[in-house]
Motif scaffolding. Structure first.
Motif, PDB file in Angstrom:
ATOM      1  N   ILE A  29       0.977  -1.095  -0.011  1.00 15.24           N
ATOM      2  CA  ILE A  29       0.007   0.027   0.190  1.00 15.24           C
ATOM      3  C   ILE A  29       0.865   1.136  -0.082  1.00 15.24           C
ATOM      4  O   ILE A  29       0.718   2.278  -0.609  1.00 15.24           O
ATOM      5  CB  ILE A  29      -0.975  -0.109   1.346  1.00 15.24           C
ATOM      6  N   LYS A  30       2.082   1.165   0.796  1.00 13.15           N
ATOM      7  CA  LYS A  30       2.929   2.288   0.856  1.00 13.15           C
ATOM      8  C   LYS A  30       3.537   2.555  -0.588  1.00 13.15           C
ATOM      9  O   LYS A  30       3.585   3.595  -0.848  1.00 13.15           O
ATOM     10  CB  LYS A  30       3.996   2.254   1.988  1.00 13.15           C
ATOM     11  N   LYS A  31       3.883   1.546  -1.075  1.00 12.29           N
ATOM     12  CA  LYS A  31       4.541   1.889  -2.375  1.00 12.29           C
ATOM     13  C   LYS A  31       3.701   2.253  -3.680  1.00 12.29           C
ATOM     14  O   LYS A  31       4.033   3.190  -4.084  1.00 12.29           O
ATOM     15  CB  LYS A  31       4.874   0.384  -3.115  1.00 12.29           C
ATOM     16  N   VAL A  32       2.302   1.826  -3.525  1.00 19.35           N
ATOM     17  CA  VAL A  32       1.424   2.613  -4.447  1.00 19.35           C
ATOM     18  C   VAL A  32       1.144   4.129  -4.038  1.00 19.35           C
ATOM     19  O   VAL A  32       1.112   4.677  -5.076  1.00 19.35           O
ATOM     20  CB  VAL A  32       0.137   1.687  -4.470  1.00 19.35           C
ATOM     21  N   ALA A  33       1.030   4.164  -2.820  1.00 18.96           N
ATOM     22  CA  ALA A  33       0.728   5.337  -2.440  1.00 18.96           C
ATOM     23  C   ALA A  33       1.810   6.484  -2.691  1.00 18.96           C
ATOM     24  O   ALA A  33       1.491   7.569  -3.426  1.00 18.96           O
ATOM     25  CB  ALA A  33       0.672   5.518  -0.756  1.00 18.96           C
ATOM     26  N   ASN A  34       3.095   6.109  -2.784  1.00 20.04           N
ATOM     27  CA  ASN A  34       4.275   6.861  -2.980  1.00 20.04           C
ATOM     28  C   ASN A  34       4.079   7.170  -4.619  1.00 20.04           C
ATOM     29  O   ASN A  34       4.406   8.343  -5.046  1.00 20.04           O
ATOM     30  CB  ASN A  34       5.356   6.275  -2.470  1.00 20.04           C
ATOM     31  N   MET A  35       4.041   6.134  -5.218  1.00 21.87           N
ATOM     32  CA  MET A  35       3.874   6.236  -6.649  1.00 21.87           C
ATOM     33  C   MET A  35       2.442   7.204  -7.069  1.00 21.87           C
ATOM     34  O   MET A  35       2.871   8.087  -7.894  1.00 21.87           O
ATOM     35  CB  MET A  35       3.633   4.953  -7.403  1.00 21.87           C
TER      36      MET A  35
END
Length: 271
Positions: free
Chosen positions: A121-127
């Motif tokens: 979720i954090k990776k998608v949020a950062n993207m």
């Protein structure tokens, strides 16, 4: 793959894995979960089969399947959007990824619960931070879209869908149908990615309004056709695995009676 395919038999290539420190046996719970993909009530194969590529692994597979399921001692929790929204109101200067991190740091749970891992979720949020026009709830919803964060193509399409939504442009599928079943590992992975992207589009069409994702029915039909192609590809597969060509063929083992027993229960390659 995570796809609903008609699978009769699961063959384990290996029953050990590297855990970041050393090579260890795959836990019995994971073995049972993977083996359980074979056979499904109401499908072509209501009864599933499983075996191992290497004869030496067969005893461990049988041992794993005989073990009872582990008792659930803790339950994972993750906040609803309303909880994140209330928390974010106290931290107006933080972006969404930092809000999630701060929320996780601030949580206090008793011994029966744990905060779910949310690296994906954090990776998608950062993207999605560079995408304009998304509300906090939009970002929250896009972060839960079923995507493979290790697949650049899948992540690219998620970013494209979010960007179109932020610009109030109807999201297109922008992906053609393959001409036939896969002929090698690369084409098989491409089919898998296409199915994942179509499943993601279909999921988003249920989360957002029709005007934003108007091609849900088309995505569903295409995903069904690609699932059929995946099934055909796995049935007809006779190519050498591209990532394992250097491994060579399994060597036969000679018993005391002189009989050459193949180390593998199945043929690695079709000659």
């Amino acid at each position: 793959m995570g796809l609903n395919l008609n699978i009769r038999r699961v063959v384990f290539y290996n029953l050990s894995k590297y855990n970041g420190d050393k090579v260890v046996p795959v836990p019995a719970t994971q073995v049972k979960q993977i083996a359980g993909r074979a056979g499904r009530r109401g499908s072509r194969f209501p009864v599933g089969l499983t075996t191992t590529l290497q004869l030496d692994d067969l005893a461990y597979l049988i041992e794993c399947l005989k073990q009872p399921f582990d008792e659930v001692k803790k339950v994972g929790l993750f906040p609803f959007f309303e909880q994140v929204e209330s928390f974010a109101a106290q931290l107006p200067d933080l972006n969404f990824p930092k809000i999630l991190a701060k929320f996780a740091e601030s949580c206090r749970l008793d011994g029966m619960y744990f905060f779910c891992k949310h690296d994906h979720i954090k990776k998608v949020a950062n993207m999605l931070e560079k995408v304009k026009g998304l509300s906090l709830q939009d970002r929250f919803n896009f972060c839960f879209a079923p995507t493979n964060i290790r697949d650049p193509k899948s992540m690219y399409h998620l970013l494209r869908f979010a960007s179109d939504y932020g610009q109030k442009v109807p999201a297109s599928i922008a992906m053609g149908m393959p001409k036939g079943s896969a002929r090698n590992d690369t084409e098989l992975l491409d089919l898998e990615t296409k199915h994942q992207v179509l499943s993601m589009y279909l999921w988003l069409s249920h989360q957002f309004d029709y005007e934003s994702f108007p091609h849900g029915k088309k995505a569903e039909a295409m995903a069904t056709d690609i699932a059929d192609l995946l099934g055909q590809s796995l049935t007809k597969a006779n190519w050498k695995p591209e990532t394992r060509q250097s491994a060579g063929k399994p060597k036969p083992r000679k018993n005391e009676d002189g009989y050459d027993r193949p180390k593998s229960l199945i043929t690695s390659y079709k000659e």
